[in-house]
Design an enzyme around this catalytic site. Structure first.
Site, PDB file in Angstrom:
ATOM      1  N   LEU A  13       2.646 -11.595   6.286  1.00 21.83           N
ATOM      2  CA  LEU A  13       3.728 -10.615   6.116  1.00 21.83           C
ATOM      3  C   LEU A  13       3.519  -9.902   4.783  1.00 21.83           C
ATOM      4  CD1 LEU A  13       6.599  -9.365   6.471  1.00 21.83           C
ATOM      5  CD2 LEU A  13       7.495 -11.436   5.385  1.00 21.83           C
ATOM      6  N   TYR A 166      13.421  -2.412 -14.867  1.00 21.00           N
ATOM      7  CA  TYR A 166      12.188  -2.787 -14.153  1.00 21.00           C
ATOM      8  C   TYR A 166      11.496  -3.982 -14.822  1.00 21.00           C
ATOM      9  CZ  TYR A 166       7.599  -2.082 -11.942  1.00 21.00           C
ATOM     10  OH  TYR A 166       6.427  -2.252 -11.247  1.00 21.00           O
ATOM     11  N   ILE A 199      -1.566   1.318 -11.778  1.00 18.66           N
ATOM     12  CA  ILE A 199      -2.331   1.488 -10.552  1.00 18.66           C
ATOM     13  C   ILE A 199      -1.937   2.837  -9.940  1.00 18.66           C
ATOM     14  CG2 ILE A 199      -2.888   0.414  -8.309  1.00 18.66           C
ATOM     15  CD1 ILE A 199      -3.426  -1.485 -10.750  1.00 18.66           C
TER      16      ILE A 199
HETATM   17  P1  NAP Z   1       4.971   2.400  -3.789  1.00 16.61           P
HETATM   18  O1  NAP Z   1       3.759   3.138  -3.403  1.00 16.61           O
HETATM   19  O2  NAP Z   1       6.222   3.159  -4.105  1.00 16.61           O
HETATM   20  O3  NAP Z   1       5.260   1.290  -2.669  1.00 16.61           O
HETATM   21  C1  NAP Z   1       6.439   0.537  -2.652  1.00 16.61           C
HETATM   22  C2  NAP Z   1       6.882   0.412  -1.218  1.00 16.61           C
HETATM   23  O4  NAP Z   1       8.061  -0.430  -1.182  1.00 16.61           O
HETATM   24  C3  NAP Z   1       7.279   1.754  -0.598  1.00 16.61           C
HETATM   25  O5  NAP Z   1       6.773   1.858   0.720  1.00 16.61           O
HETATM   26  C4  NAP Z   1       8.789   1.671  -0.586  1.00 16.61           C
HETATM   27  O6  NAP Z   1       9.378   2.463   0.419  1.00 16.61           O
HETATM   28  C5  NAP Z   1       8.996   0.211  -0.320  1.00 16.61           C
HETATM   29  N1  NAP Z   1      10.372  -0.199  -0.617  1.00 16.61           N
HETATM   30  C6  NAP Z   1      11.176   0.299  -1.574  1.00 16.61           C
HETATM   31  N2  NAP Z   1      12.385  -0.297  -1.491  1.00 16.61           N
HETATM   32  C7  NAP Z   1      12.327  -1.169  -0.461  1.00 16.61           C
HETATM   33  C8  NAP Z   1      13.252  -2.054   0.119  1.00 16.61           C
HETATM   34  N3  NAP Z   1      14.517  -2.168  -0.346  1.00 16.61           N
HETATM   35  N4  NAP Z   1      12.861  -2.822   1.171  1.00 16.61           N
HETATM   36  C9  NAP Z   1      11.615  -2.710   1.660  1.00 16.61           C
HETATM   37  N5  NAP Z   1      10.683  -1.863   1.166  1.00 16.61           N
HETATM   38  C10 NAP Z   1      11.043  -1.109   0.110  1.00 16.61           C
HETATM   39  O7  NAP Z   1       4.700   1.530  -5.103  1.00 16.61           O
HETATM   40  P2  NAP Z   1       3.448   0.614  -5.527  1.00 16.61           P
HETATM   41  O8  NAP Z   1       2.964   1.150  -6.798  1.00 16.61           O
HETATM   42  O9  NAP Z   1       2.524   0.398  -4.398  1.00 16.61           O
HETATM   43  O10 NAP Z   1       4.217  -0.730  -5.853  1.00 16.61           O
HETATM   44  C11 NAP Z   1       4.072  -1.920  -5.088  1.00 16.61           C
HETATM   45  C12 NAP Z   1       4.519  -3.079  -5.943  1.00 16.61           C
HETATM   46  O11 NAP Z   1       3.658  -3.166  -7.082  1.00 16.61           O
HETATM   47  C13 NAP Z   1       5.930  -2.913  -6.509  1.00 16.61           C
HETATM   48  O12 NAP Z   1       6.576  -4.158  -6.526  1.00 16.61           O
HETATM   49  C14 NAP Z   1       5.682  -2.423  -7.916  1.00 16.61           C
HETATM   50  O13 NAP Z   1       6.747  -2.729  -8.766  1.00 16.61           O
HETATM   51  C15 NAP Z   1       4.433  -3.199  -8.264  1.00 16.61           C
HETATM   52  N6  NAP Z   1       3.653  -2.645  -9.362  1.00 16.61           N
HETATM   53  C16 NAP Z   1       3.099  -1.410  -9.272  1.00 16.61           C
HETATM   54  C17 NAP Z   1       2.356  -0.937 -10.344  1.00 16.61           C
HETATM   55  C18 NAP Z   1       1.693   0.397 -10.327  1.00 16.61           C
HETATM   56  O14 NAP Z   1       1.132   0.796 -11.367  1.00 16.61           O
HETATM   57  N7  NAP Z   1       1.695   1.145  -9.230  1.00 16.61           N
HETATM   58  C19 NAP Z   1       2.198  -1.725 -11.491  1.00 16.61           C
HETATM   59  C20 NAP Z   1       2.781  -2.971 -11.533  1.00 16.61           C
HETATM   60  C21 NAP Z   1       3.504  -3.431 -10.453  1.00 16.61           C
HETATM   61  P3  NAP Z   1       9.881   3.953   0.003  1.00 16.61           P
HETATM   62  O15 NAP Z   1       8.677   4.670  -0.531  1.00 16.61           O
HETATM   63  O16 NAP Z   1      10.396   4.504   1.285  1.00 16.61           O
HETATM   64  O17 NAP Z   1      10.928   3.746  -1.062  1.00 16.61           O
END
Ligand code: NAP
Length: 259
Positions: A13, A166, A199
């Site tokens: 999952l 955050y 990222i």
């Molecule tokens: P992303 O592209 O925005 O992906 C996050 C996904 O989670 C989106 O599809 C979003 O849907 C979905 N989501 C949001 N709220 C939700 C909810 N209540 N229930 C179910 N799904 C939900 O961001 P990402 O960068 O890939 O981030 C993925 C994870 O990595 C996150 O936990 C983020 O905090 C962490 N992270 C990211 C980075 C980075 O640099 N990108 C760094 C450190 C940690 P919607 O788009 O429709 O809202």
């Protein structure tokens, strides 16, 4: 490099599977042979990920992926997801990657309470609800092992201007991971956290260019990371190659904030 097929016959999952890191994790786990449940608040993006997933590892018919909608911040929705998986596969996922997350940045002196609440509800409470529900179903089913992977952030360790909500949520995810590891080892369930740095995903696309340039200049490897580079670590943590690792946080940062 040829895929090692470490996850054949596993059910995985991935929350937040519709975008960015979660999508890359779905793709990588599928390449390694897992059947993947792509779960996201956006049904459309979950279905888009679903269409991109590899099938056929380990022989025809061995892999079947589905996309399901979930809002991880709502207990009923998470329970509905677990029921939906049970109806589809008649077993709980033995791999769970909790990647759903959001930002709502502002300086501490200006941050609205509702933005603090929403970010902690999705990132921290959402992680809690998902890993509790999956652990319960794994324990109840008598599954011999499970691997839960949470997604924290390097900024949960070091702080980041404009991200009080955050960073607090991500520090909480690390603590939750360690406690889960301690409590569930006796059931054969491991729980580890990945800490991405910066990222390239839709989440960071929102960050102004000049901020990204400044961050990149601080990264020893000199660039942002790719979602696939986080997914590679998740696949390792999902697999038996990491069988003696639990309660760990693994930084995937290109060296940002070493030490
Ligand atoms: P992303 O592209 O925005 O992906 C996050 C996904 O989670 C989106 O599809 C979003 O849907 C979905 N989501 C949001 N709220 C939700 C909810 N209540 N229930 C179910 N799904 C939900 O961001 P990402 O960068 O890939 O981030 C993925 C994870 O990595 C996150 O936990 C983020 O905090 C962490 N992270 C990211 C980075 C980075 O640099 N990108 C760094 C450190 C940690 P919607 O788009 O429709 O809202």
């Amino acid at each position: 490099m040829a895929a090692p097929y470490r996850l054949i016959s596993r059910l995985a999952l991935v929350t937040g599977g519709g975008s960015g890191i979660g999508r890359a994790v779905c793709q990588r786990l599928a390449i390694e042979g897992a059947s993947v449940v792509v779960a996201d608040v956006s049904e459309e993006s979950a279905n888009e990920t679903l269409r991109s997933l590899a099938t056929g590892a380990g022989g025809a018919g061995g892999q079947r992926h589905v996309a399901l909608r979930v809002d991880v911040s709502l207990k009923e929705s998470v329970e509905g997801l677990v029921t939906g998986i049970q109806c589809e596969y008649f077993r709980p996922p033995c791999v769970c990657v909790s990647a759903a997350g959001i930002t709502a940045d502002d300086f501490l002196l200006r941050m609205e309470e509702r933005h603090f609440d929403r970010v902690t509800q999705v990132n921290l409470k959402g992680t809690f609800l998902v890993i509790q529900a999956i652990s319960r179903s794994l324990v109840a089913s008598g599954a011999p092992k499970g691997s839960i992977i949470t997604v924290g952030s390097i900024v949960g360790k070091v702080g980041n201007v404009g991200q009080g909500n955050y960073t607090a949520s991500k520090a909480g995810v690390e603590g939750l991971t360690r406690t889960t590891a301690k409590e569930l080892s006796k059931f054969g369930i491991r729980c580890n956290c990945v800490l991405p740095g910066f990222i390239s995903t839709p989440m960071t696309d929102k960050v102004p260019h000049k901020v990204i340039d400044k961050i990149t200049s601080m990264v020893p490897q000199g660039r942002m990371g790719e979602p696939a580079e986080v997914a590679d670590v998740c696949a390792f943590l999902a697999s038996d190659d990491s069988r003696y690792i639990t309660g760990a946080s693994i930084e995937v940062t290109g060296g940002l904030f070493i030490g």
